[in-house]
Design a protein around this motif. Sequence first.
Motif, PDB file in Angstrom:
ATOM      1  N   ILE A 174      28.458  71.415  41.666  1.00 24.29           N
ATOM      2  CA  ILE A 174      29.883  71.176  41.425  1.00 24.29           C
ATOM      3  C   ILE A 174      30.709  71.445  42.668  1.00 24.29           C
ATOM      4  O   ILE A 174      31.786  70.885  42.821  1.00 24.29           O
ATOM      5  CB  ILE A 174      30.425  71.983  40.227  1.00 24.29           C
ATOM      6  CG1 ILE A 174      30.353  73.486  40.488  1.00 24.29           C
ATOM      7  CG2 ILE A 174      29.676  71.604  38.958  1.00 24.29           C
ATOM      8  CD1 ILE A 174      30.966  74.309  39.365  1.00 24.29           C
ATOM      9  N   GLY A 175      30.229  72.325  43.546  1.00 23.33           N
ATOM     10  CA  GLY A 175      30.853  72.559  44.835  1.00 23.33           C
ATOM     11  C   GLY A 175      32.373  72.561  44.840  1.00 23.33           C
ATOM     12  O   GLY A 175      33.012  73.494  44.373  1.00 23.33           O
ATOM     13  N   HIS A 176      32.956  71.467  45.306  1.00 24.86           N
ATOM     14  CA  HIS A 176      34.399  71.409  45.493  1.00 24.86           C
ATOM     15  C   HIS A 176      35.157  71.364  44.174  1.00 24.86           C
ATOM     16  O   HIS A 176      36.375  71.427  44.161  1.00 24.86           O
ATOM     17  CB  HIS A 176      34.766  70.182  46.339  1.00 24.86           C
ATOM     18  CG  HIS A 176      34.443  68.883  45.673  1.00 24.86           C
ATOM     19  ND1 HIS A 176      33.166  68.381  45.606  1.00 24.86           N
ATOM     20  CD2 HIS A 176      35.234  67.984  45.039  1.00 24.86           C
ATOM     21  CE1 HIS A 176      33.178  67.220  44.978  1.00 24.86           C
ATOM     22  NE2 HIS A 176      34.415  66.963  44.605  1.00 24.86           N
ATOM     23  N   LYS A 177      34.453  71.238  43.047  1.00 28.12           N
ATOM     24  CA  LYS A 177      35.106  71.245  41.742  1.00 28.12           C
ATOM     25  C   LYS A 177      34.983  72.597  41.071  1.00 28.12           C
ATOM     26  O   LYS A 177      35.206  72.712  39.859  1.00 28.12           O
ATOM     27  CB  LYS A 177      34.507  70.152  40.854  1.00 28.12           C
ATOM     28  CG  LYS A 177      34.736  68.737  41.361  1.00 28.12           C
ATOM     29  CD  LYS A 177      34.237  67.704  40.384  1.00 28.12           C
ATOM     30  CE  LYS A 177      32.749  67.685  40.250  1.00 28.12           C
ATOM     31  NZ  LYS A 177      32.242  66.620  39.360  1.00 28.12           N
ATOM     32  N   TRP A 178      34.653  73.643  41.806  1.00 26.72           N
ATOM     33  CA  TRP A 178      34.408  74.948  41.232  1.00 26.72           C
ATOM     34  C   TRP A 178      35.591  75.469  40.429  1.00 26.72           C
ATOM     35  O   TRP A 178      35.426  76.275  39.527  1.00 26.72           O
ATOM     36  CB  TRP A 178      34.080  75.958  42.339  1.00 26.72           C
ATOM     37  CG  TRP A 178      35.262  76.250  43.208  1.00 26.72           C
ATOM     38  CD1 TRP A 178      35.618  75.599  44.356  1.00 26.72           C
ATOM     39  CD2 TRP A 178      36.282  77.235  42.991  1.00 26.72           C
ATOM     40  NE1 TRP A 178      36.787  76.113  44.849  1.00 26.72           N
ATOM     41  CE2 TRP A 178      37.208  77.114  44.044  1.00 26.72           C
ATOM     42  CE3 TRP A 178      36.491  78.187  42.001  1.00 26.72           C
ATOM     43  CZ2 TRP A 178      38.329  77.933  44.144  1.00 26.72           C
ATOM     44  CZ3 TRP A 178      37.615  79.005  42.092  1.00 26.72           C
ATOM     45  CH2 TRP A 178      38.517  78.874  43.150  1.00 26.72           C
ATOM     46  N   PHE A 179      36.804  75.053  40.769  1.00 22.50           N
ATOM     47  CA  PHE A 179      38.012  75.610  40.167  1.00 22.50           C
ATOM     48  C   PHE A 179      38.302  75.042  38.777  1.00 22.50           C
ATOM     49  O   PHE A 179      39.231  75.479  38.101  1.00 22.50           O
ATOM     50  CB  PHE A 179      39.217  75.330  41.072  1.00 22.50           C
ATOM     51  CG  PHE A 179      39.406  73.874  41.380  1.00 22.50           C
ATOM     52  CD1 PHE A 179      38.787  73.303  42.484  1.00 22.50           C
ATOM     53  CD2 PHE A 179      40.149  73.067  40.548  1.00 22.50           C
ATOM     54  CE1 PHE A 179      38.931  71.960  42.769  1.00 22.50           C
ATOM     55  CE2 PHE A 179      40.304  71.724  40.820  1.00 22.50           C
ATOM     56  CZ  PHE A 179      39.685  71.166  41.932  1.00 22.50           C
ATOM     57  N   ARG A 180      37.492  74.078  38.343  1.00 17.10           N
ATOM     58  CA  ARG A 180      37.714  73.465  37.044  1.00 17.10           C
ATOM     59  C   ARG A 180      37.038  74.273  35.967  1.00 17.10           C
ATOM     60  O   ARG A 180      35.797  74.397  35.949  1.00 17.10           O
ATOM     61  CB  ARG A 180      37.197  72.028  37.051  1.00 17.10           C
ATOM     62  CG  ARG A 180      37.943  71.134  38.034  1.00 17.10           C
ATOM     63  CD  ARG A 180      37.296  69.794  38.199  1.00 17.10           C
ATOM     64  NE  ARG A 180      37.175  69.082  36.922  1.00 17.10           N
ATOM     65  CZ  ARG A 180      36.709  67.852  36.810  1.00 17.10           C
ATOM     66  NH1 ARG A 180      36.340  67.188  37.904  1.00 17.10           N
ATOM     67  NH2 ARG A 180      36.609  67.278  35.639  1.00 17.10           N
ATOM     68  N   PRO A 181      37.754  74.844  35.002  1.00 20.38           N
ATOM     69  CA  PRO A 181      37.144  75.686  33.971  1.00 20.38           C
ATOM     70  C   PRO A 181      36.046  74.967  33.185  1.00 20.38           C
ATOM     71  O   PRO A 181      35.073  75.613  32.760  1.00 20.38           O
ATOM     72  CB  PRO A 181      38.328  76.036  33.059  1.00 20.38           C
ATOM     73  CG  PRO A 181      39.526  75.931  33.944  1.00 20.38           C
ATOM     74  CD  PRO A 181      39.226  74.807  34.887  1.00 20.38           C
TER      75      PRO A 181
END
Length: 130
Positions: A107-114
């Motif tokens: 997920i890398g750059h999408k880590w901030f998505r709950p």
Amino acid sequence: EVQLQASGGGLVQAGGSLRLSCATSGFSFGDYGIGWFRQDPGKEREGVSAISTKDGTTYYANAVKGRFTISSDNARNTVYLQLNNLRPEDTAIYYCAGVPGRFLREIGHKWFRPEEWDFWGRGTQVTVSS
């Protein structure tokens, strides 16, 4: 059973500091992603920071860069979030979340998505007064 428990919240004045802990159990801690999220009533849950327990890669939201520091103690299966120079807008319930390490790498750059995270613990309240 995967368990995560956040603790360490409290009431502090603006400019103060807190250290949050996320104690974990029930999974192989050595290759996991642990993230911190926060949510204020009426607002969406937002990613604050995350760490890979395998290689120490860290992620930070722009709003907290330079003020918050995430770290992992693999011997204690615990992840910490040091909160410095706190601001009233940091007031929220802070949650920790977990995902297997291979998924964090995906997920890398999408880590901030709950919605990318699998496991959640109960939160701890952080209140910053002005």
